[in-house]
Enzyme design. Structure first.
Site: not given
Lengths: 299, 299
Positions: A13-14, A205, A207, A238, A247
């Site tokens: 997803r992300d 979470h 990056h 993003c 990520n």
């Protein structure tokens, strides 16, 4: 030190939602299957959001059906509103996530409302999800830096995290969206949030834009966080955070965990097979050093 | 937290010595000049060793002369024997380094003798250097892993570090040659060495093969080490450590230091100019994320 750390694999997803090029549904299914084979117990398989805004996730119901999501508590989908939640329930999701930020400017760009408005929107949503027996994760992005508002203080991060917990989120994922922070600032924000949300309900979470991702994960572990979001191959980036890298790579996080003696449900070799699948079948260049070191792949 | 951390810029020697292609002396001089402009107070400018074995460093006397090494306590050259030391003294070096390992197998491949034999060789060398008023650094490589002998326990690292200190080395650089270790193993070896050598006399020398370099530097700082070896652009790699990546990039280390509130004599923008010089004038691809994020360069 032989504690267990949970990786939440957010690649499907992300990691993929912002890609410009179409992705075959078969490839998204193949990625999830590879990740399952690697042992990933928690996977963010997709989202039920506007297919116009996020076309890459339009096939989420198919991916869920093909990969047996209905039977898996660990599978999660992102939802943005009641319509999305209803779709998630209809397709058998057992966990959903909602997404907001610590910065109004970022929230406005990303989800079209202020942080406070997003919380108002989520309150009935989370209630309905909980009533339906779902586990709900809350994402709080821009926990240290916002591409529009600059530095973010720990206090608003703590406030929105507490609000999400009070509304019923069983887990808060703290997103350092830009990958700009170093461990000292991660420590400051985690400590502020941990005054309101137990460490066991927090996820890191991060990056890897400035190469601090793994050092920040190590700091989060040192502080007591035991859930880490990561994307195989370092997938991600993003559209609302120009220049931000993907990520932290799951294989880099796993290498850290194994080296430092933590237990984890993911195994390295089949995980690297998943990364090889990303490179070969999806045509996406992995960015992790571990993949390069162990498989001689891109980076 | 506003403590000072010293970066020892090892790019011009450790970072370049193993390159297959010739490097113009003007380029090595230009690199040192760029690093000086960036504020680097300690630079490893070259070595006086066999030009047959290490042809890239054969111009060290010229580089020293052209860049004013004679006037700089912070400039350092590597020497392997008395002949090299004599050359270093003749050309005005004020600091020299000697190189050994914690693993006999690695020492045999790299310097042609066991660790104990290397210490016997260094004893009169260090004495002579000290008598000549020089500062002497001792490199201890393979502190956690050896490409030939596998895992290395902390005890032999502590033993060789103590021996070098007792012989007169004012600083011991702990080299994690393969870039395989994670923070927990770095902590174990630093703690073992620190029982014999004060933290103020230790330097962290890490490589980034598995992406753990910055996390390991952060761990070394947490343990109290305040000297960090790094190479602009992530230059490096070792002919006796197949597959090992370059040194941690100076710009990544600096980013960590600045983010975590340490003082350092190097400034980011002119350092990135040095990295751009490496990319443009030396044709070497920088590997650091910070360079990519801030200048859009390779990686």
């Amino acid at each position: 030190m032989s504690e267990r750390v949970q990786i939440v694999e957010v690649g499907p997803r992300d990691g993929l939602q912002a890609r410009k090029e179409p992705i075959a549904t078969a490839a998204r299914i193949g990625l999830v299957e590879h990740l399952r084979r690697a042992g990933a117990g928690r996977i963010e398989v997709g989202s039920f959001v506007s297919p116009k805004a996020v076309p890459r996730m339009a096939d989420t119901a198919e991916v869920m059906a093909a990969t047996g999501s209905r039977q898996r508590d660990g599978d999660m989908v992102l939802v943005a509103n009641e319509r999305g939640l209803d779709q998630a329930i209809e397709h058998g999701a057992r966990s959903v996530a909602v997404f907001t930020a610590a910065s109004d400017a970022f929230a406005e760009k990303n989800i079209g409302c202020t942080v406070a408005e997003s919380l108002d929107r989520f309150r009935p949503l989370i209630e309905k999800a909980k009533d339906s027996g779902l586990f709900v994760r809350g994402y709080v992005s821009t926990i240290t830096d916002c591409p529009y508002a600059g530095r973010i203080a720990p206090a608003p991060v703590a406030d929105v995290s507490r609000a999400l917990k009070e509304m019923g989120c069983g887990e808060i994922s703290l997103g350092e969206t830009l990958g700009k922070a170093t461990p000292a600032r991660i420590a400051a924000v985690v400590e502020a949030v941990a005054e309101h949300v137990p460490l066991a309900e927090l996820a890191a979470h991060f990056h890897d834009t400035y190469g601090m991702g793994i050092a920040n994960v190590a700091e989060a572990l040192r502080l007591g966080i035991r859930t880490v979001d990561a994307a195989a191959g370092g997938l991600g980036g993003c559209p609302f955070a120009p220049g931000a890298a993907g990520n932290v790579a799951t294989e880099d996080v796993l290498y850290l965990l194994q080296g430092d003696g933590y237990e984890c449900d993911i195994a390295m070799e089949p995980l690297l097979d998943a990364v090889a699948f990303i490179e070969r079948e999806m045509g996406i260049r992995p960015t992790s050093r571990v993949y390069k070191a162990l498989r001689g792949g891109a980076c």
